[in-house]
Design a protein around this motif. Sequence first.
Motif, mmCIF file in Angstrom:
data_model
loop_
_atom_site.group_PDB
_atom_site.id
_atom_site.type_symbol
_atom_site.label_atom_id
_atom_site.label_comp_id
_atom_site.label_asym_id
_atom_site.label_seq_id
_atom_site.Cartn_x
_atom_site.Cartn_y
_atom_site.Cartn_z
ATOM 1 N N LEU A 64 0.832 -1.196 0.000
ATOM 2 C CA LEU A 64 0.000 0.000 0.000
ATOM 3 C C LEU A 64 0.871 1.252 0.000
ATOM 4 N N THR A 65 0.320 2.335 -0.529
ATOM 5 C CA THR A 65 0.935 3.638 -0.283
ATOM 6 C C THR A 65 0.303 4.264 0.947
ATOM 7 N N ARG A 66 -1.018 4.038 1.124
ATOM 8 C CA ARG A 66 -1.660 4.594 2.314
ATOM 9 C C ARG A 66 -3.030 3.987 2.568
ATOM 10 N N VAL A 67 -3.467 4.158 3.820
ATOM 11 C CA VAL A 67 -4.857 3.956 4.212
ATOM 12 C C VAL A 67 -5.457 5.351 4.361
ATOM 13 N N LYS A 68 -6.543 5.608 3.656
ATOM 14 C CA LYS A 68 -7.136 6.940 3.648
ATOM 15 C C LYS A 68 -8.021 7.167 4.871
ATOM 16 N N LEU A 69 -7.961 8.378 5.387
ATOM 17 C CA LEU A 69 -8.823 8.831 6.479
ATOM 18 C C LEU A 69 -8.909 7.805 7.612
ATOM 19 N N LYS A 108 4.125 3.223 3.313
ATOM 20 C CA LYS A 108 5.058 3.066 2.191
ATOM 21 C C LYS A 108 5.684 1.677 2.171
ATOM 22 N N ALA A 109 5.387 0.941 1.113
ATOM 23 C CA ALA A 109 5.768 -0.470 1.026
ATOM 24 C C ALA A 109 7.280 -0.645 0.916
ATOM 25 N N PRO A 110 7.807 -1.785 1.387
ATOM 26 C CA PRO A 110 9.247 -2.035 1.307
ATOM 27 C C PRO A 110 9.700 -2.314 -0.118
ATOM 28 N N GLY A 111 10.997 -2.231 -0.323
ATOM 29 C CA GLY A 111 11.573 -2.576 -1.616
ATOM 30 C C GLY A 111 11.190 -1.650 -2.741
ATOM 31 N N PRO A 148 12.423 8.404 4.697
ATOM 32 C CA PRO A 148 11.847 9.294 5.702
ATOM 33 C C PRO A 148 11.482 10.662 5.128
ATOM 34 N N LEU A 149 10.717 11.408 5.893
ATOM 35 C CA LEU A 149 10.373 12.773 5.534
ATOM 36 C C LEU A 149 11.632 13.628 5.490
ATOM 37 N N MET A 150 11.731 14.457 4.472
ATOM 38 C CA MET A 150 12.801 15.435 4.361
ATOM 39 C C MET A 150 12.180 16.819 4.236
ATOM 40 N N ASN A 214 7.816 -2.011 5.936
ATOM 41 C CA ASN A 214 6.964 -0.859 5.693
ATOM 42 C C ASN A 214 7.453 0.363 6.467
ATOM 43 N N ARG A 215 7.234 1.535 5.895
ATOM 44 C CA ARG A 215 7.434 2.781 6.632
ATOM 45 C C ARG A 215 6.051 3.262 7.048
ATOM 46 N N LEU A 216 5.740 3.103 8.322
ATOM 47 C CA LEU A 216 4.402 3.395 8.827
ATOM 48 C C LEU A 216 4.389 4.736 9.553
#
Length: 297
Positions: A64-69, A108-111, A148-150, A214-216
């Motif tokens: 997944l890229t995201r779960v919405k709301l 954000k999915a791995p790999g 990560p966020l930049m 995953n990056r959660l």
Amino acid sequence: MLTEAQKAFYDANGYLLVKNAVTPDQLSRLREITYRLIDGSRNVTESNEVYDLDTGHTSDNPRLTRVKLPHKRDPYFWELIRKSKLTDVLTELLGPHTNLLTSKLNTKAPGGGRAVEWHQDWAFYPATNDSLLAFGLMLEDVEEANGPLMVIPGTHKGPVLSHQANGYFAGAIDPDDPLFEKDKAVTLTGKAGDMTVHHVRILHGSAPNMSDRNRLILFYECAASDAWPLLGSGSYIHALGQRKFWDDLQDRQITGDPQLSPRMADVPVRMPLPPAPDTGSIFRTQESAGAKSAFSS
């Protein structure tokens, strides 16, 4: 919750890293809910109102890229922003009257999980003043390899860069823009339970997730209640009508009350138009408008 030094740092730089923003019990519950939601995507074959799927998503390997709301998927996400240390940080930075713009659980999915190209949130939803911010609560440790966020410190006090590409609002800047100084970027890594805060006007992005996990990150985008929207890219509020908008606004009130006298500030604004061919998410907006990537090799 915040020291005077932290508040001064946020004002000067436009971002902050808050350590241990949730308790171990809160973190455990958030993880449990998050992994349950991810597991629930196994039988989903295309992106929908709950899930944004990444390339390679299957029932055996959810990507997944995201779960919405997420605050609408489980009430605990709403409870957290209203009654926790997050609430204290929010009111210390924005004042006693605040509301939620949106929430998203970026998984954000791995790999090679998808990058978020450089942008300013302000370009998506300008308002009568810029007392808006986003929280990013890390649900697992976030390291360099996770994407990560930049952020680029101080850009929250500068201009709104063009987010246009190929005649559309692309939701991303041109990495060749002379005002984009990528060499000044700061990477925000941290431990599970830490939280980033970034101002609505700061330039930020994130690289692909090249790790094996995953990056959660749980994001809440919030506003002072006297910051009234001018326009929102892909926003649902314009289709609600006056009464439904009022009901919706009260449902999104985090602290205090709605403020019926907008605070007008002299802030730079660009309208997020014309809309991209697909505005279903920031990923689709950037991709469908043909935004140039700052992360491609």
